[in-house]
Write an enzyme that holds these catalytic residues in place. Structure first.
Site, PDB file in Angstrom:
ATOM      1  N   SER A  51      67.554  23.722   2.641  1.00 29.78           N
ATOM      2  CA  SER A  51      68.899  24.306   2.887  1.00 29.78           C
ATOM      3  C   SER A  51      69.586  25.404   2.573  1.00 29.78           C
ATOM      4  O   SER A  51      70.831  25.695   2.744  1.00 29.78           O
ATOM      5  CB  SER A  51      69.534  22.952   2.615  1.00 29.78           C
ATOM      6  OG  SER A  51      69.753  21.946   3.395  1.00 29.78           O
TER       7      SER A  51
ATOM      8  N   GLY B 231      68.770  28.640   3.123  1.00 25.84           N
ATOM      9  CA  GLY B 231      68.710  29.497   4.637  1.00 25.84           C
ATOM     10  C   GLY B 231      69.595  29.489   5.405  1.00 25.84           C
ATOM     11  O   GLY B 231      70.940  29.679   5.092  1.00 25.84           O
ATOM     12  N   ALA B 232      69.328  29.229   6.492  1.00 24.02           N
ATOM     13  CA  ALA B 232      70.285  29.076   7.666  1.00 24.02           C
ATOM     14  C   ALA B 232      71.363  27.951   7.369  1.00 24.02           C
ATOM     15  O   ALA B 232      72.581  27.942   7.906  1.00 24.02           O
ATOM     16  CB  ALA B 232      69.674  28.802   8.965  1.00 24.02           C
ATOM     17  N   TYR B 233      71.382  26.986   6.501  1.00 26.32           N
ATOM     18  CA  TYR B 233      72.064  26.000   6.140  1.00 26.32           C
ATOM     19  C   TYR B 233      72.887  26.452   4.898  1.00 26.32           C
ATOM     20  O   TYR B 233      73.746  25.557   4.628  1.00 26.32           O
ATOM     21  CB  TYR B 233      71.116  24.696   5.940  1.00 26.32           C
ATOM     22  CG  TYR B 233      70.924  24.081   7.296  1.00 26.32           C
ATOM     23  CD1 TYR B 233      70.962  24.669   8.636  1.00 26.32           C
ATOM     24  CD2 TYR B 233      70.168  22.716   7.116  1.00 26.32           C
ATOM     25  CE1 TYR B 233      70.684  23.990   9.645  1.00 26.32           C
ATOM     26  CE2 TYR B 233      69.726  22.127   8.400  1.00 26.32           C
ATOM     27  CZ  TYR B 233      69.854  22.770   9.585  1.00 26.32           C
ATOM     28  OH  TYR B 233      69.570  22.261  10.687  1.00 26.32           O
TER      29      TYR B 233
ATOM     30  N   ASP C 224      54.502  32.666   0.633  1.00 22.14           N
ATOM     31  CA  ASP C 224      54.657  32.084   2.018  1.00 22.14           C
ATOM     32  C   ASP C 224      53.959  30.500   2.019  1.00 22.14           C
ATOM     33  O   ASP C 224      52.729  30.369   1.610  1.00 22.14           O
ATOM     34  CB  ASP C 224      53.773  32.974   3.008  1.00 22.14           C
ATOM     35  CG  ASP C 224      53.851  32.299   4.423  1.00 22.14           C
ATOM     36  OD1 ASP C 224      53.683  33.034   5.141  1.00 22.14           O
ATOM     37  OD2 ASP C 224      54.266  31.167   4.642  1.00 22.14           O
ATOM     38  N   ILE C 225      54.771  29.663   2.308  1.00 22.09           N
ATOM     39  CA  ILE C 225      54.254  28.477   1.989  1.00 22.09           C
ATOM     40  C   ILE C 225      53.240  28.163   2.963  1.00 22.09           C
ATOM     41  O   ILE C 225      52.525  26.953   2.670  1.00 22.09           O
ATOM     42  CB  ILE C 225      55.520  27.331   2.149  1.00 22.09           C
ATOM     43  CG1 ILE C 225      55.227  25.959   1.593  1.00 22.09           C
ATOM     44  CG2 ILE C 225      56.011  27.210   3.585  1.00 22.09           C
ATOM     45  CD1 ILE C 225      56.319  25.067   1.224  1.00 22.09           C
TER      46      ILE C 225
ATOM     47  N   ASP D 252      60.630  26.607   9.017  1.00 20.71           N
ATOM     48  CA  ASP D 252      60.305  25.845  10.109  1.00 20.71           C
ATOM     49  C   ASP D 252      59.654  26.547  11.117  1.00 20.71           C
ATOM     50  O   ASP D 252      58.202  26.245  11.602  1.00 20.71           O
ATOM     51  CB  ASP D 252      61.809  25.261  10.584  1.00 20.71           C
ATOM     52  CG  ASP D 252      61.439  23.931  11.583  1.00 20.71           C
ATOM     53  OD1 ASP D 252      62.382  23.805  12.405  1.00 20.71           O
ATOM     54  OD2 ASP D 252      60.280  23.652  11.771  1.00 20.71           O
TER      55      ASP D 252
ATOM     56  N   ASN E 235      65.156  20.832  11.456  1.00 17.00           N
ATOM     57  CA  ASN E 235      66.296  20.452  11.907  1.00 17.00           C
ATOM     58  C   ASN E 235      66.225  18.985  12.386  1.00 17.00           C
ATOM     59  O   ASN E 235      65.310  18.671  12.727  1.00 17.00           O
ATOM     60  CB  ASN E 235      66.969  21.586  12.862  1.00 17.00           C
ATOM     61  CG  ASN E 235      65.860  21.751  14.097  1.00 17.00           C
ATOM     62  OD1 ASN E 235      65.611  20.619  14.633  1.00 17.00           O
ATOM     63  ND2 ASN E 235      65.540  22.806  14.276  1.00 17.00           N
TER      64      ASN E 235
END
Ligand code: APR
Length: 182
Positions: free
Chosen positions: A126, A128-130, A19-20, A43, A33
């Site tokens: 980018s 994941g969701a992207y 976990d960053i 994020d 975003n």
């Protein structure tokens, strides 16, 4: 012209699974975003751990374009700073996605160097969701970081971490690490 041995950079790059938000480094990079006002994924995790002061600061930044990187403090994170960058949304690989993703890494590293940040951790921007394919994204990430390490010695850029949140991502980054440094 001395031959530059990429393998000498091996100890300045590390791939880890975790976990960053737990990374105790000078800066962690956020896959944000364009609003820079928080979201889901990494994020969301970064804003949750950093606390509301992070959002107060990002509100003053006026957003960011894809490929741009902007610096804030880390607040309640162990990291002193957060570098917010906006990755490309992957469409089909024909919309300059590769160049834009490369810019995220290049501009994040430039921001680190300009602010005397010597240890930095990246998430897999980018992917994941992207929806950027991880294997391709990992190569772009590695090439950008290797270029920076070859241009800046350990007194400027001490250590770069790639923090993978899941096994698949870890696998692709570690595979590249082994390929480059085996
Ligand atoms: N630590 C490290 N990596 C993480 C963490 C975490 N705590 N949480 C998620 N990740 C990983 C994901 O598993 C993925 O591999 O970060 C990578 C990037 O995924 P996303 O966070 O979805 O980021 P991205 O694909 O760039 O999409 C950005 O998603 O969260 C929203 O506001 C963000 O709109 C933006 C978009």
């Amino acid at each position: 012209m001395e031959t530059i041995d990429i393998r000498e950079q091996a100890e300045r790059i590390e791939v880890i699974k975790g976990d960053i938000t737990e990374m105790n480094v000078d800066a962690i990079v956020n896959a944000a975003n364009k609003s820079l006002l928080g979201g889901g994924g990494v994020d969301g995790a970064i804003h949750r751990v950093a606390g509301p002061e992070l959002l107060e600061e990002t509100k003053t930044l006026g957003g960011a374009e894809t490929g741009e990187a902007k610096l804030t403090k880390g607040y309640n994170l162990p990291a002193a700073y957060v570098i917010h960058t906006v990755g490309p949304v992957y469409q089909d690989g024909q919309h300059n996605e590769e160049e834009l993703l490369r810019q995220c890494y290049d501009h994040s590293l430039e921001t680190a160097l300009a602010n005397n940040i010597k240890t930095i951790a990246f998430p897999s921007i980018s992917t994941g969701a992207y929806r950027y394919p991880v294997e391709e994204a990992a190569k772009i990430a590695f090439d950008s970081v290797l270029d920076a390490l070859l241009q800046h010695d350990a007194s400027e850029l001490e250590k770069v971490y790639f923090v993978a949140f899941d096994d698949e991502t870890y696998h692709y980054y570690q595979k590249l690490y082994d390929l480059y440094f085996a």
